[in-house]
Design an enzyme around this catalytic site. Sequence first.
Site, PDB file in Angstrom:
ATOM      1  N   ASP A 104     127.307 -20.162 142.008  1.00 16.25           N
ATOM      2  CA  ASP A 104     126.005 -20.163 142.704  1.00 16.25           C
ATOM      3  C   ASP A 104     125.290 -18.838 142.488  1.00 16.25           C
ATOM      4  O   ASP A 104     125.931 -17.820 142.233  1.00 16.25           O
ATOM      5  CB  ASP A 104     126.201 -20.283 144.219  1.00 16.25           C
ATOM      6  CG  ASP A 104     126.866 -21.564 144.605  1.00 16.25           C
ATOM      7  OD1 ASP A 104     126.817 -22.524 143.837  1.00 16.25           O
ATOM      8  OD2 ASP A 104     127.445 -21.576 145.714  1.00 16.25           O
TER       9      ASP A 104
HETATM   10  N1  URA Z   1     132.098 -22.536 145.669  1.00 16.93           N
HETATM   11  C1  URA Z   1     130.891 -22.197 146.120  1.00 16.93           C
HETATM   12  O1  URA Z   1     130.523 -22.528 147.232  1.00 16.93           O
HETATM   13  N2  URA Z   1     130.083 -21.500 145.310  1.00 16.93           N
HETATM   14  C2  URA Z   1     130.442 -21.097 144.080  1.00 16.93           C
HETATM   15  O2  URA Z   1     129.665 -20.438 143.383  1.00 16.93           O
HETATM   16  C3  URA Z   1     131.714 -21.455 143.625  1.00 16.93           C
HETATM   17  C4  URA Z   1     132.525 -22.185 144.436  1.00 16.93           C
END
Ligand code: URA
Length: 234
Positions: A104
């Site tokens: 993310d």
């Molecule tokens: N889980 C999440 O919530 N975000 C990420 O970037 C990776 C795993």
Amino acid sequence: MERLDKYLCDSGVGTRSQVKAILKAGRVTLDGVSVRDGSMKIDPAVQRVALDGEILGGKRRVVLMLNKPAGYVTATEDKNDKTVMELIPEQYRRMDVKPVGRLDKMTEGLLLFTNDGELLHRLISPKKEVPKVYYARHEGQATEEDVEAFRSGLTLRDGLKCLPAMLEHLGAGESLVTVCEGKYHQVRRMMASRGMTVSYLERRQEGKLSLGDLPRGAVRELTQKEQLDFGEDA
Ligand code: URA
């Protein structure tokens, strides 16, 4: 036919200016004859290009590890945000590396890139169950019931069922989460389903690979051994 200097860049020999210097130094041969003119047209399918006597075989396979900072989206292009590709040195971008999976925008840590389409496909396949370890800071406290709920496979608030995962309580508002799948916002949603809001998330490990002392924002190539270990896991 293509330009010799472009071919050398695409083969991962170096950046455009590095390739220029390499040519000038007489380190490149074409069918055994020294060449210094980067603009000359070559046919790599039939001509043999060598650097310091070693024949180049077109694009070499490369696997990179980035320690992703917050604020970059995992995409090759984006209208509004900075992308992780902006952190990849030009010599690798020219080799067509792509992110393996995604983090993310606000998540930091280990993100792999490769130009090996087959490896990429295998690694991001939903059947792939490489354990990934995340460090999370969050509101609320992880309890034994939370640990057990993770272990037996959580059901998210929207009803989605998760594979068994591991939750380790590190201290007040700090946990390690190990998951073997990569659904959208997986860790944040898993923690939320147990009433814990994640304020910071960092991926520290993927299979046998860990961030080690790679500084935030930095990129390094995986060693042959790391590539082999990882490829075999895949
Ligand atoms: N889980 C999440 O919530 N975000 C990420 O970037 C990776 C795993």
